[in-house]
Each structure stands twice: as structure tokens, then as C-alpha cells.
Write an enzyme that holds these catalytic residues in place. Sequence first.
Site, short mmCIF file in Angstrom:
data_model
loop_
_atom_site.label_atom_id
_atom_site.label_comp_id
_atom_site.label_asym_id
_atom_site.label_seq_id
_atom_site.Cartn_x
_atom_site.Cartn_y
_atom_site.Cartn_z
N ARG A 3 -16.93 11.42 -0.93
CA ARG A 3 -16.77 11.34 -2.39
C ARG A 3 -17.84 12.16 -3.11
O ARG A 3 -17.57 12.73 -4.17
CB ARG A 3 -16.87 9.88 -2.87
CG ARG A 3 -15.68 9.08 -2.41
CD ARG A 3 -15.70 7.70 -3.00
NE ARG A 3 -14.60 6.95 -2.41
CZ ARG A 3 -14.25 5.74 -2.77
NH1 ARG A 3 -14.91 5.12 -3.72
NH2 ARG A 3 -13.24 5.15 -2.19
N LYS A 31 4.99 -4.38 -1.48
CA LYS A 31 5.99 -5.13 -2.26
C LYS A 31 6.72 -4.24 -3.25
O LYS A 31 6.14 -3.31 -3.78
CB LYS A 31 5.30 -6.23 -3.06
CG LYS A 31 4.60 -7.27 -2.22
CD LYS A 31 4.23 -8.49 -3.06
CE LYS A 31 3.27 -8.19 -4.18
NZ LYS A 31 1.90 -8.49 -3.96
N GLY A 47 -4.25 4.44 -2.37
CA GLY A 47 -5.41 4.27 -1.49
C GLY A 47 -5.04 4.20 -0.02
O GLY A 47 -5.59 4.92 0.82
N GLY A 52 -5.98 3.38 -7.22
CA GLY A 52 -5.34 2.76 -8.39
C GLY A 52 -5.04 3.76 -9.49
O GLY A 52 -4.00 3.68 -10.16
P1 ADP Z 1 -1.08 2.47 -1.60
O1 ADP Z 1 -2.47 1.85 -1.56
O2 ADP Z 1 -1.02 3.75 -0.87
O3 ADP Z 1 -0.53 2.52 -3.00
P2 ADP Z 1 0.14 -0.07 -1.07
O4 ADP Z 1 -1.14 -0.71 -1.48
O5 ADP Z 1 1.31 -0.23 -1.94
O6 ADP Z 1 -0.12 1.50 -0.79
O7 ADP Z 1 0.61 -0.58 0.33
C1 ADP Z 1 -0.21 -0.53 1.46
C2 ADP Z 1 -0.02 -1.74 2.31
O8 ADP Z 1 1.36 -2.01 2.48
C3 ADP Z 1 -0.58 -1.54 3.69
O9 ADP Z 1 -1.67 -2.41 3.85
C4 ADP Z 1 0.58 -1.90 4.61
O10 ADP Z 1 0.20 -2.70 5.70
C5 ADP Z 1 1.49 -2.67 3.72
N1 ADP Z 1 2.88 -2.64 4.17
C6 ADP Z 1 3.61 -1.56 4.49
N2 ADP Z 1 4.83 -1.91 4.92
C7 ADP Z 1 4.89 -3.25 4.87
C8 ADP Z 1 5.87 -4.21 5.18
N3 ADP Z 1 7.06 -3.84 5.65
N4 ADP Z 1 5.58 -5.52 5.00
C9 ADP Z 1 4.37 -5.88 4.52
N5 ADP Z 1 3.39 -5.02 4.21
C10 ADP Z 1 3.64 -3.72 4.39
MG MG Z 2 -3.11 -0.08 -2.10
#
Ligand code: ADP
Ligand code: MG
Length: 393
Positions: A38, A199, A350, A373
Site C-alpha cells: 500500500r 450473498k 477486497g 469497500g
Molecule cells: P469482495 O470482497 O470481493 O466484494 P465478497 O465480500 O462479496 O467479495 O465475497 C467474498 C466471500 O464470499 C468470500 O469470503 C467467499 O468465501 C464467500 N463466498 C463465495 N462463494 C460463496 C458461497 N457459495 N457460499 C458462501 N460464501 C461464499
Molecule cells: Mg468482501
Amino acid sequence: MAKKTVNDIDVHGKRVLLRVDFNVTTDPDSGAISDDSRMRLSLPTINLLRRDGAATVICSHFGRPNGKSVDKYRMTAVRKRLGELLGLEIVDAGGPSGDATRIACGSLKAGQVAMLENVRFDPREEANDDSLAKDLALLADLFVNDAFAVSHRAHASTAGVAKYLPAVAGLLMARELEMLGKALESKDRPVVAVVGGAKVSDKIQVLTHLAPRVDTVLIGGGMAAAFLRAKGFGGGKAEVTATEIAAAKQMLADVRPETLVPDDVVVASEFARTSAASLVPANKVPDESLVLDIGPATSSRYSQEIAKARMIIWNGPMGVFEWPQFAGGTRAVADAIASNRQATSVVGGGSTAEVVEQMGLREKFTHVSTGGGASLEFLEGKELPGVAVLIDR
Ligand code: ADP
Ligand code: MG
């Protein structure tokens, strides 16, 4: 609206307050800096300011001290590391308020760099208290924001201070705005959005904002269950609300963008690291199981769509990539994006950035956002308070 950057203004002989995200990763035992990437990402901005004859006052947060001085979150190690990276003595300006800090910053010469103490030691920072914004503004003539990753927060050092100083984007901030902006306004078609994560409720805003801007949406992650339910399949035991199913149904009904959902999925009876994985067709998910990854047939269909794309936006892993038995879909999609040499690829989120990093693929992507975020809110179409205050070009 495009924002003015450090390249658009004359900083010669000026004192610049530079907000960065030096919230480095540290070793939990020793407290030593374990990842300074960073810091490295803002070096171009610091070098530009020095080269062009500004005196720079650096402001960052580090950890979550919650408005109190906490020894392990002092900037001492960060200041020392920055000195090593720049080959320069970094002035400890303390503060962010007080006479000593004002004097230290006021006596900086062109090319010199000072660093303030952790701005989140001051409870007024996260409260976006005007009195702290004024104290910070007293230290400089100009404000440069290079901290994209905290720009979705209206804090004194990201938004408030811009009420009292002319504010422009640093080079890292400018790159983030340019690349995330390009992803949403791409003229290079087709545009493919890969959306996963835990979700649907977390991602409805992203899907809604992306829908009119992309040609194809590839659905993965926990939200796959809602889409399977929308197609009239069981989808397993994950709780899915009526609102989520309705949103999924609407997307499936729309001709454009084309929304693809998994044909096969990897399921398990429990959400656990040790759960045994089984592969099932998407219309045969047992009622007592959870969808934890997309299957190989889906991965290869998604990879074909990705291969045709000219712009790829990726947010959200395809499965629970942290556990190897549910990481296959995410890996396949990451590899497919990395292999498409004709496309611009932009990653937000993230966890998604973490996957790209872990797989050693960062160099193969056009842009991996540093804002978890913040990049998500950008993809949702929200105005980021730390960006809104920057001067329009
Ligand atoms: P980002 O941080 O890239 O925006 P999210 O925070 O939305 O992504 O999602 C990341 C999390 O989603 C990961 O910790 C992963 O384990 C979880 N995840 C991915 N697929 C599933 C699933 N089918 N059921 C539950 N959790 C999931
Ligand atoms: Mg996330």
C-alpha cells in the site's frame, strides 16, 4: 465527472497535505510490517510532489485505534519504512493538531516530506468533525487525496479538509477513478461482468448498476442459490429471501444483459473447512446442502464467455475459495480472465483482489483496485464522499 489531479496543478513552492492509505499489514506477533505494498502504490505521487518542488505533509490512518492513542498503531515503523523507500529522512510532525505540528509543517522546505501521527487517534477524524478538518487545512496550501480505499468514508482527512483547501486526486486515486470509470462506460464490447461473493443482498446494487452497462453477467458465489431458486430449482438449504428471488427472476427475464447461471455446482452439507464436496447438476441440489462453488462445466462455459470479452469486470469469488475443495471455480475464472489478452480487465472488491494476488495473476489484469469497500460502492454507482470533494476538471 473527471477530477483534477496533481498533474493539472502547479505545486511548486506549495505545502501539500497528502492523504494516503498506509494501513499496512503487520505480523501479529512482532508487529513488524509484513506487506508494504500500500505504501509503494503511493510512491509515484510522493515522488512527483518532491520533483515538482512541493513540501509534503503525509496523513494516514493505521489499524483501528477508535479515536484513542494506541502504541501499536503509531506511525513510527511506517515512517521509518517510507524513509527507506525514498532514501530520505521523514520528519515526524506528530499532531495532527497543535502548535508543534504547525511549526514542523510550516518549516518544511521544498522536496521535504513529513508524516503526521495516525489520524484515527483523533476521535474527530471518523466523526468528520469540522474542527479537525480546519486543523489539517492549516498545515498546507493544497490537499491531494491518494487514499482511494478510504474515499467511501466521509472523514475529516478524506472529505472534510477539502472544504478549506483546494483538493485534487493523487496518481493512484486518478488511476482508480479512470479504470473503474472505464469499466462502467466501456465502448469495447462485449462487456462481461463476473459477479459472485457471499450473498445476493450484498450484490443487488452492483448487479442493478452494472445491468444497463454490460452485455453478459456470469453469476457465481452464494448468490447462485437465489438464481437457481428463480429458475424453479431447489437451490439447497441456504436462506434466500423473496426479494432476492424476485431480483434474480427479473435479471433472468431481461434480454440484455444476458445473465448466465451455473449448470453444475459443488455442494456440501455444512459450511465448514472440512466439509466433503460433491458435484451435482444445478437442478439437483439436495435440499439439505449448500452451494459452495460453481462446477467445472459452468467454469468452462463462463471461460468461453470471458474469452470473447473486450472488457471484463470482476467482483466476488465464484465459491468459498478459502477452502481448496471449493476454490476450483474461482481459479478457473481468474485464469480465463488472465488469458484474455485482448480485453481490459478490472477487478473490484477486497476478497476478489486477494484471490488475484494469491494466484500471482495481478500483472495479467489491467487493474486490480486497491479499494475493497470503495470499489464496491463505485460499482454500485454511489458517489464517494472523498472523491466528490475533488475539483472537477
Ligand atoms: P469482495 O470482497 O470481493 O466484494 P465478497 O465480500 O462479496 O467479495 O465475497 C467474498 C466471500 O464470499 C468470500 O469470503 C467467499 O468465501 C464467500 N463466498 C463465495 N462463494 C460463496 C458461497 N457459495 N457460499 C458462501 N460464501 C461464499
Ligand atoms: Mg468482501
